[in-house]
Motif scaffolding. Structure first.
Motif, short mmCIF file in Angstrom:
data_model
loop_
_atom_site.label_atom_id
_atom_site.label_comp_id
_atom_site.label_asym_id
_atom_site.label_seq_id
_atom_site.Cartn_x
_atom_site.Cartn_y
_atom_site.Cartn_z
N GLY A 163 -54.49 -9.58 -29.32
CA GLY A 163 -55.25 -9.12 -30.48
C GLY A 163 -55.56 -7.63 -30.42
N LEU A 164 -55.51 -7.02 -29.23
CA LEU A 164 -55.79 -5.59 -29.11
C LEU A 164 -54.73 -4.76 -29.81
CD1 LEU A 164 -56.91 -5.43 -25.37
CD2 LEU A 164 -58.37 -5.18 -27.37
N LEU A 165 -53.47 -5.23 -29.79
CA LEU A 165 -52.37 -4.49 -30.39
C LEU A 165 -51.68 -5.32 -31.47
CD1 LEU A 165 -50.80 -2.89 -27.17
CD2 LEU A 165 -52.45 -1.89 -28.74
N SER A 166 -52.48 -6.09 -32.20
CA SER A 166 -51.91 -7.00 -33.20
C SER A 166 -51.25 -6.26 -34.36
CB SER A 166 -53.00 -7.93 -33.74
OG SER A 166 -54.06 -7.18 -34.32
N ASP A 167 -51.57 -4.99 -34.54
CA ASP A 167 -50.94 -4.23 -35.63
C ASP A 167 -49.54 -3.77 -35.27
OD1 ASP A 167 -52.96 -4.36 -37.53
OD2 ASP A 167 -54.10 -2.77 -36.55
N LEU A 168 -49.15 -3.90 -34.01
CA LEU A 168 -47.80 -3.52 -33.61
C LEU A 168 -46.88 -4.71 -33.85
CD1 LEU A 168 -48.63 -1.58 -30.34
CD2 LEU A 168 -48.15 -0.66 -32.60
N LYS A 169 -46.27 -4.74 -35.01
CA LYS A 169 -45.45 -5.88 -35.41
C LYS A 169 -44.41 -5.41 -36.42
CE LYS A 169 -48.72 -7.19 -39.07
NZ LYS A 169 -49.68 -6.09 -38.84
N TYR A 170 -43.41 -6.26 -36.60
CA TYR A 170 -42.41 -6.02 -37.64
C TYR A 170 -42.22 -7.33 -38.39
CZ TYR A 170 -37.96 -5.20 -39.97
OH TYR A 170 -36.98 -5.11 -40.92
N ASN A 212 -71.10 16.05 -8.77
CA ASN A 212 -70.79 16.17 -10.20
C ASN A 212 -70.07 14.94 -10.77
OD1 ASN A 212 -68.13 16.40 -9.25
ND2 ASN A 212 -68.19 18.65 -9.34
N GLN A 213 -69.80 13.93 -9.87
CA GLN A 213 -69.19 12.66 -10.28
C GLN A 213 -67.79 12.85 -10.90
OE1 GLN A 213 -71.82 10.36 -12.76
NE2 GLN A 213 -73.31 10.05 -11.13
N LYS A 214 -67.14 13.92 -10.52
CA LYS A 214 -65.76 14.12 -10.95
C LYS A 214 -64.82 13.58 -9.88
CE LYS A 214 -66.65 18.19 -13.83
NZ LYS A 214 -66.27 19.61 -14.10
N ALA A 215 -63.59 13.23 -10.32
CA ALA A 215 -62.65 12.64 -9.37
C ALA A 215 -61.23 12.97 -9.78
CB ALA A 215 -62.83 11.12 -9.30
N LEU A 216 -60.35 13.05 -8.77
CA LEU A 216 -58.91 13.09 -8.96
C LEU A 216 -58.33 11.80 -8.41
CD1 LEU A 216 -58.02 16.78 -8.00
CD2 LEU A 216 -58.11 15.77 -10.29
N ILE A 217 -57.56 11.11 -9.24
CA ILE A 217 -57.07 9.78 -8.88
C ILE A 217 -55.55 9.80 -9.05
CG2 ILE A 217 -57.27 7.31 -9.32
CD1 ILE A 217 -59.91 7.97 -10.82
N TRP A 218 -54.83 9.39 -7.98
CA TRP A 218 -53.38 9.37 -8.03
C TRP A 218 -52.88 7.93 -8.17
CZ3 TRP A 218 -56.27 12.69 -5.22
CH2 TRP A 218 -56.00 14.06 -5.38
N ASN A 219 -51.97 7.73 -9.13
CA ASN A 219 -51.38 6.40 -9.39
C ASN A 219 -52.47 5.33 -9.56
OD1 ASN A 219 -48.70 7.27 -9.31
ND2 ASN A 219 -48.63 7.09 -7.07
N SER A 220 -53.38 5.60 -10.46
CA SER A 220 -54.48 4.67 -10.69
C SER A 220 -54.01 3.49 -11.55
CB SER A 220 -55.64 5.37 -11.38
OG SER A 220 -55.27 5.79 -12.68
N LYS A 221 -54.51 2.32 -11.19
CA LYS A 221 -54.23 1.09 -11.96
C LYS A 221 -55.56 0.47 -12.34
CE LYS A 221 -51.79 0.02 -8.40
NZ LYS A 221 -51.48 1.34 -7.86
N SER A 222 -55.77 0.29 -13.63
CA SER A 222 -57.05 -0.27 -14.09
C SER A 222 -56.79 -1.24 -15.23
CB SER A 222 -58.01 0.84 -14.55
OG SER A 222 -57.44 1.57 -15.63
N GLU A 223 -57.80 -2.04 -15.52
CA GLU A 223 -57.71 -3.05 -16.59
C GLU A 223 -58.95 -2.93 -17.45
OE1 GLU A 223 -58.35 -6.80 -18.69
OE2 GLU A 223 -59.55 -6.07 -17.00
N GLU A 224 -58.72 -2.78 -18.76
CA GLU A 224 -59.82 -2.64 -19.71
C GLU A 224 -59.72 -3.75 -20.75
OE1 GLU A 224 -62.35 -0.43 -19.98
OE2 GLU A 224 -61.86 0.60 -18.12
N ASN A 225 -60.42 -4.84 -20.51
CA ASN A 225 -60.49 -5.94 -21.49
C ASN A 225 -59.10 -6.42 -21.94
OD1 ASN A 225 -63.35 -5.95 -21.58
ND2 ASN A 225 -63.29 -4.18 -22.95
N GLY A 226 -58.21 -6.65 -20.97
CA GLY A 226 -56.89 -7.13 -21.31
C GLY A 226 -55.84 -6.05 -21.44
N MET A 227 -56.25 -4.78 -21.41
CA MET A 227 -55.32 -3.64 -21.50
C MET A 227 -55.10 -3.10 -20.09
SD MET A 227 -53.77 -1.69 -23.91
CE MET A 227 -54.85 -1.61 -25.36
N ASN A 228 -53.87 -3.18 -19.60
CA ASN A 228 -53.53 -2.67 -18.28
C ASN A 228 -53.07 -1.22 -18.39
OD1 ASN A 228 -54.00 -5.14 -16.88
ND2 ASN A 228 -52.10 -5.92 -17.74
N ILE A 229 -53.60 -0.35 -17.51
CA ILE A 229 -53.36 1.08 -17.59
C ILE A 229 -52.90 1.59 -16.22
CG2 ILE A 229 -54.35 3.32 -18.18
CD1 ILE A 229 -56.57 1.70 -19.67
N LEU A 230 -51.79 2.33 -16.20
CA LEU A 230 -51.30 2.98 -15.00
C LEU A 230 -51.13 4.47 -15.30
CD1 LEU A 230 -50.02 3.01 -12.15
CD2 LEU A 230 -47.83 2.50 -13.24
#
Length: 874
Positions: free
Chosen positions: A857-864, A137-155
């Motif tokens: 540029g992915l989060l360029s709207d986060l500014k003050y 079924n291509q389902k998965a459980l992943i513990w403490n996964s670290k990935s990168e999506e076009n410059g966005m790091n995800i843990l």
């Protein structure tokens, strides 16, 4: 109690012996090369699992096949490849009956966990601590996964893979400011903590409540839900506005709007501003690019501004607008045609009144220029070039617009009628060449409030002018170059004037006559020039080896006949007095000359150079230094004039004080004197009790750029003249321009690998640059003896550390006895963030601006951003 523990130990020992006996029946392989599993050896053919048909595996230490439990255990550098899935880890356990794989880390000799799993499927890569994946079924459980999506790091502490396009996250972190490696290793500059979220690989992240952590310290900045883009492709979406406030307009939302990537070629950005006192603004912009064809950008800005409160002093309303367009065509797309545009026009008060930009260069400059040009070259010996142009010059001080729409020009290449084919051109006749050019224009001058309105062409002037120049050149006595030439010019007008004789009823009436009229003029000229060299050689032991003086004297003659035939007379009063006029008066290309001119011109050009021995004894080549780059003198004598036969003598020159430090100077001298009213009279100054010459004007200007490497050996000219960052000018002399509606242009669209910084050099020297510009102008044409300008401009930039930079731009006007436009700047590189602060401490443009925002540029709207407006009432 002891009996209970003994019973438990006995049961465990029996279980251990049974398990060891069963494992002894298994087949254990130890190998280092990968192989494809042969299912016939371990599973009956009629019960063969489908998974084993396509799977490949590998391990460094051991591969254990447990037939009873239908498992394959891979240890140390384990690897499994199945279709587009690749899994590597320290330990992999494959249940080929249930088609489930488990992967995790292993301990090294010191007990440290290593060989983290890496799960690849298509373009998605996940680096967890452990993973459980179901191939069916291509389902998965992943513990403490670290990935990168076009410059966005995800843990994510726990990730559930629903399918190829959806991942559910729990207790996650998202950042663009470094790697998220958990609590025990390197910390990111910042991250957003996600309690629950949904990830679409290659797409976006949608979360519930999230808040910002800086250096692992929580902040009160949070949102009930959030949307994180994790793709670099263009996509439509809202642009978050800036919240600001001012004393003039109250609170405001600025530069918020919507972005539309209409196609791969061009996009559209819609921005708006709103202020609580009723002011508003609109900004429509577009960028377009077609590879190997053309590229450009376009923007329209409109602001309706209200100052103060109705009924109170200082209340006022104004509307300003600005239109900009820039276009360039790739020369490779069509070598015989070109199209370009550089447009900048609008309200004369735009750069003074606009609250959405601070363009100092345009504010201090009184002229805005625009041009649109198309040209077409017809290949062939005639070399015909046709161009169509539109030009506009707008004076923001006088609010006058000079618009030429259109200008059509036609040019041909030079034609040598007496040239012998296949032979070089020598002599008077063979060098005779003729060229043709024509120009047709329609020009209008009007106030800027008529721009783009119906009446702007009411007083337009138009005409056509044809020009045929002819020249030839040859040498005599080997050293003298002689040039002879002339020009014929034919001008066509479509409107002329006529003065009616004076009458008692109407006086003198001036009529405008429509219809075709033309006049032709011509002139001719000749010149002779040569070069004279003088060289002084010094002794070999001297550093100065030689000095060379090159003098280029030129004597020229020009003759302009009188064209009185185009002039008429009319009666100007009741006494019968008359005056002359030409019907071409006020025409686009001027009037035919009435006065005969026959003048001799004299000019002398000088250059003085020196050759120096290098300080480095290993260098053998002499270094050439300019003492005087040029020192020129010129004047003119009109043989046909009845008075003021000699024109003023102009002397100009430039010389280098040091490498990159050039001083330009000039002066004008007049032979004629002034009367008691300081008016020029036809009497030589020396006969009027003065000197031989009378200084009427002089000027001196210089600009020098230095930095911390200027006086080091081996410094290149490019390094010396390297321009500093800035807006209107590259040298920052007028400060840095800021376009608040386009602050996103400073943000990095792609994360680039930073260069390694040598921190050691900051202990002994800090990179700096200094730019000096001085200007002095003296006027004495009417005996005023006055310095009209006398000012010094300074700009400097200093890098205190690899991350800190400060800059200042200022100057002093010695004439007005005051400081010129002054700006102070601070820039801080916060790794993943950028902080800027600029301050104009005084002048009518006194203001400040503060900005802090994420670079990516992915989060360029986060500014003050916070800023103050210049006081418009000053």
């Amino acid at each position: 109690m002891l009996i209970t523990q003994f019973q438990i130990l006995k049961k465990n020992l029996i279980a251990f012996i049974v398990i060891s006996f069963l494992l002894g029946l298994n087949i254990i392989y130890s190998q280092s090369n990968s192989q494809e599993i042969d299912t016939l050896n371990f599973v009956e053919q009629d019960k063969k699992p489908l998974l084993l048909d396509n799977i490949k595996y590998d391990a460094t230490d051991s591969i254990v096949i447990d037939q009873k439990n239908n498992k394959i255990i891979l240890y140390n550098n384990a690897k499994i490849v199945y279709r587009d899935i690749e899994l590597t880890s320290g330990l992999i356990i494959l249940d080929y009956k249930e088609n489930i794989v488990n992967a995790g880390r292993i301990a090294d000799s010191k007990g440290n966990l290593s060989q983290y799993p890496t799960f690849k499927q298509g373009g998605n890569i996940v680096n967890p601590d452990s993973i459980k994946y179901n191939f069916d079924n291509q389902k998965a459980l992943i513990w403490n996964s670290k990935s990168e999506e076009n410059g966005m790091n995800i843990l994510s502490t726990l990730t559930k893979k629903q399918n190829d396009s959806v991942y559910y996250l729990k207790d996650g972190k998202v950042t663009t400011g470094g790697n998220l490696m958990g609590d025990e290793t390197e910390e990111a500059d910042y991250f957003f903590k996600i309690r629950k979220g949904k990830l679409v690989p290659g797409g976006n992240i949608v979360t519930g409540f999230t808040n910002l952590f800086v250096k692992n310290v929580p902040t009160p900045i949070g949102l009930p839900f959030a949307y994180f883009p994790s793709q670099q492709t263009k996509d439509s979406g809202f642009i978050i506005p800036n919240i600001n406030e001012s004393n003039e307009r109250g609170y405001s939302l600025q530069n918020g709007g919507y972005y539309l990537p209409i196609s791969e070629i061009f996009d559209l950005t819609l921005l708006g501003d709103y202020y609580t006192n009723g002011s508003y603004g609109v900004n429509i912009s577009s960028m377009y690019r077609k590879r190997y064809k053309y590229n450009g950008n376009f923007s329209v800005r409109y602001e309706n501004l209200i100052n103060g409160e109705r009924g109170l002093p200082g209340y006022g309303k104004s509307t300003v607008y600005n239109i900009r367009w820039s276009h360039s065509k790739d020369s490779k797309s069509s070598p015989y045609s070109s199209f370009s545009a550089s447009v900048n026009f609008g309200s004369s008060d735009y750069f003074r009144e606009s609250v959405n930009q601070l363009n100092t260069a345009n504010f201090l400059n009184n002229n805005l220029s625009s041009s649109v040009s198309y040209s077409k070259t017809i290949p062939g010996s005639a070399g015909i070039r046709l161009s169509l142009n539109a030009n506009m010059s707008q004076n923001t001080q006088s609010k006058e617009v000079n618009l030429t729409l259109p200008t059509l020009t036609l040019n041909t290449s030079r034609f040598y009628p007496f040239e012998r084919k296949g032979r070089s051109k020598k002599g008077f006749f063979q060098n005779i060449n003729i060229q043709y050019s024509s120009k047709a224009e329609n020009r209008a001058i009007f106030s800027d409030d008529l721009l783009l309105k119906k009446g702007m062409f009411e007083n337009a002037k138009n005409g056509v002018q044809h020009t045929i120049p002819f020249t030839t050149n040859f040498k005599i006595a080997k050293h003298f170059s002689i040039s002879v030439g002339g020009r014929y010019q034919d001008t066509w007008n479509f409107k002329t004037i006529k003065y009616n004789d004076f009458s008692e009823e109407n006086g003198v009436v001036k009529d405008t006559v429509s219809g075709f009229e033309r006049f032709g003029i011509y002139n001719y000229n000749a010149s002779i020039t040569t070069k004279v060299y003088g060289i002084i050689n010094f002794k070999p032991k001297n550093r100065i080896q030689s000095i060379r003086h090159t003098m280029t004297p030129t004597i020229s003659y020009s003759n302009n006949p009188s064209f009185e035939k185009y002039y008429d007379t009319y009666i100007i009063d009741a006494n019968g007095n008359t005056a002359e006029y030409t019907r071409f008066e006020g025409g686009l290309y001027g009037v035919p000359g009435k006065n005969y001119s026959s003048s001799i011109g004299i000019s002398i050009q000088n250059t003085i150079e020196a050759k120096l021995k290098p300080k480095d004894s290993t260098e053998t080549e002499l270094r050439k230094v300019n003492i005087f780059k040029n020192l020129n003198l010129s004047t003119n004598y009109n043989v046909a004039a009845t008075e003021f036969k000699w024109s003023p003598i102009r002397v100009s020159g430039s010389f280098d004080i040091t490498n990159g430090f050039t001083v330009n100077s000039g002066a004008t001298f007049d032979l004629y004197a002034l009367d008691e009213n300081n008016s020029r009279i036809n009497v030589f100054n020396v006969k009027n009790g003065g000197g031989l010459f009378r200084l009427t004007s002089a000027n001196l200007s210089t600009q020098y750029q230095i930095n911390n490497n200027t006086f080091k050996r081996g410094q290149t000219e490019e390094q010396i003249l390297e321009s500093t960052s800035g807006g209107g000018r590259a040298d920052d002399l007028f400060g840095v321009s800021q376009d608040f509606s386009n602050s996103r242009q400073y943000l990095e669209e792609e994360e680039e690998e930073e260069e390694e910084i040598d921190l050691q050099k900051y202990r002994y020297t800090m990179p700096w640059s200094l730019n000096l510009a001085y200007s002095l102008t003296y006027n004495n044409a009417r005996g005023q003896n006055d310095f009209s300008t006398n000012s010094l401009m300074v700009s400097s930039n200093l890098s205190l550390t690899p991350k800190w930079a400060v800059g200042v731009s200022s100057g002093y006007d010695f004439k007005q006895k005051g400081f010129t436009y002054t700006q102070i700047r601070f820039d801080r590189d916060l790794d993943s963030w950028r902080l800027d602060f600029s301050w104009v401490p005084f002048s009518p443009r006194a203001s400040w601006n503060f900005f802090i925002g994420i670079k990516s540029g992915l989060l360029s709207d986060l500014k003050y951003e916070k800023r103050s407006e210049p006081d418009r009432t000053l």
